[in-house]
Design a protein around this motif. Structure first.
Motif: not given
Length: 452
Positions: A22-36, A143-148, A366-368, A371-372
């Motif tokens: 994020h400070r310019g040493l490469g492109a930032p990496v953004v993780n994403q989850f998309v629910w349908r 960490a994302l799964l835990d936060a969700m 992932p746990p229910a 996924a909800s």
């Protein structure tokens, strides 16, 4: 763990690595989850979900140390962006793709915060998409799964440990000393290992190449547009068909996914058709009540081309098991603490590390509660990682590579792939063609639903 004796949480090596992007040493990496979802969600459910996320492990920002050599600290940061409610239904794949990419392209600043965003958009068929994007510095997949999961269980947020009673200067001095000690232990452990294993190493056969075969032809120059971005695609498959294919070939769903990822590498030409494929397998080291942002190590497996030719998933599974077992004893080629202590101006002169031929991250089912949202179950989930601003030249400089994810929700297995190989996989059409051909080898009767 990276929790110090005082209790506070310092940035781990991976946290620091992604923060520097994020400070310019490469492109930032953004993780994403998309629910349908098959139906709409009440706005109040999404707002309540966002409020819980803002109280949990994603609600943090990185604060600089006051002592050179000490690591940055994670501190709570409960400010959040409002949920982005897209008003118009997304009527076509192109609109879905544009919307998903636009969520990741927004600022996600782990230093200033907030470093995460929640958004939703209706679909023309009456369904709905929900996107959660997070800077990789703030959260890996675990960490994302835990936060969700915690956001679905209101009242169980992940809290950062308090800093303790020691003054900040003392805490930083202690942390800097710990970093120096970590470098010393790395050097000492290496010296001991060389003394103990010198004779065995001298007698050992040469290790097989772990990168692309030297016989693989270099791809011809491809003229790419200035606005090139890593192509990605995601497809939903019937889970029953995937499970049947895995069983029919003597393996598990994870072995099937690793074989698919390795097969994609052969199809792109990154590795010759008769050469083993190096596959990187993320392994979580996260423990219960673990507050770390990134707690992932990488197992590395060489997938024999004969296993792919004969679709021997039993052999793939055994190779993966050996790779997982080797992770605890693996040693980094340089002391990570030393790299983390180095200033940006020094690291700018280092060449970018080579990309893995393919990283295959199987998230399984992932746990229910993950996924909800608001008690409404999703019909599918997609995991992705984006690098907004990554140029074709920078991607090509690493040698190219693929990133792949698999998730199982309900009756749907979702496979998503990102190509960081502008010379061999210049666009979405090329990537989708490779993925379609590879999946047809395993689930010929299944009709995949292409999300984007």
């Amino acid at each position: 763990m990276e929790v110090q004796a005082s209790g506070e949480l310092r940035l781990a090596f991976a946290d620091d690595l992604f923060l520097r992007r994020h400070r310019g040493l490469g492109a930032p990496v953004v993780n994403q989850f998309v629910w349908r979802f098959a139906a709409r969600l009440p706005e109040r459910a999404l707002d309540a979900y966002a409020a819980e996320l803002a109280r949990g492990g994603l609600a943090r920002r990185a604060v600089p140390a006051v002592v050179p050599g000490a690591r940055r600290r994670w501190v709570p940061h409960e400010e959040r962006h409002a949920v982005d409610h897209h008003p118009e239904p997304l009527a076509a794949d192109a609109a879905v793709r544009t919307w998903i990419e636009a969520r990741a392209a927004l600022p996600h600043d782990p230093a200033a915060g907030p470093a995460w965003r929640l958004a939703t958009a209706p679909l023309a068929d009456g369904g709905r998409l929900v996107s959660l994007t997070v800077s990789h510095a703030v959260a890996d997949g675990g960490a994302l799964l835990d936060a969700m999961a915690r956001a679905s269980r209101a009242g169980t947020p992940r809290r950062l440990p308090p800093p303790g009673d020691l003054p900040l200067l003392v805490r930083d001095l202690r942390d800097a000393g710990g970093q120096v000690g970590a470098v010393g232990r790395w050097v000492l452990d290496g010296a001991v290992a060389r003394v103990r294993g010198g004779r065995r190493a001298a007698a050992a056969p040469a290790a097989p190449a772990s990168s692309a075969s030297s016989t693989t032809a270099r791809p011809a120059r491809v003229d790419l547009p200035d606005d090139w971005a890593p192509p990605w695609c995601t497809v939903e498959l019937p889970s029953a068909e995937v499970a049947h294919a895995a069983r029919a070939h003597g393996g598990s769903q994870n072995a099937w996914f690793v074989a698919v990822a390795a097969g994609l590498v052969h199809r792109t030409g990154r590795v010759g058709p008769h050469e083993p494929v190096p596959v990187a397998l993320p392994v979580s080291t996260r423990t219960p009540d673990d507050p770390r942002a990134n707690a992932t190590r990488i197992a590395r497996v060489q997938v024999d081309p004969a296993l792919l030719e004969h679709r021997d998933l039993g052999g793939v599974r055994a190779a993966c098991r050996s790779a997982y077992e080797a992770v605890p004893a693996s040693r980094e080629p340089v002391p990570l603490a030393l790299v983390q202590m180095a200033p940006d101006r020094l690291l700018r002169f280092l060449p970018p590390p080579p990309a893995a031929a393919v990283l295959a991250s199987n998230l399984g089912a992932p746990p229910a509660e993950v996924a909800s949202i608001g008690g409404v179950p999703a019909v599918a989930m997609t995991a992705l990682a984006h690098q907004p601003g990554l140029s074709a030249a920078d991607a090509a400089a690493t040698g190219g590579g693929l990133l792949a994810w698999a998730t199982d929700v309900g009756t749907t297995t979702t496979v998503a792939v990102v190509a960081l190989d502008p010379l061999r996989v210049p666009d979405v059409a090329a990537l989708r063609g490779h993925l379609e051909a590879e999946l047809r080898q395993w689930v010929p009767a299944a009709e995949g639903r292409w999300v984007a």
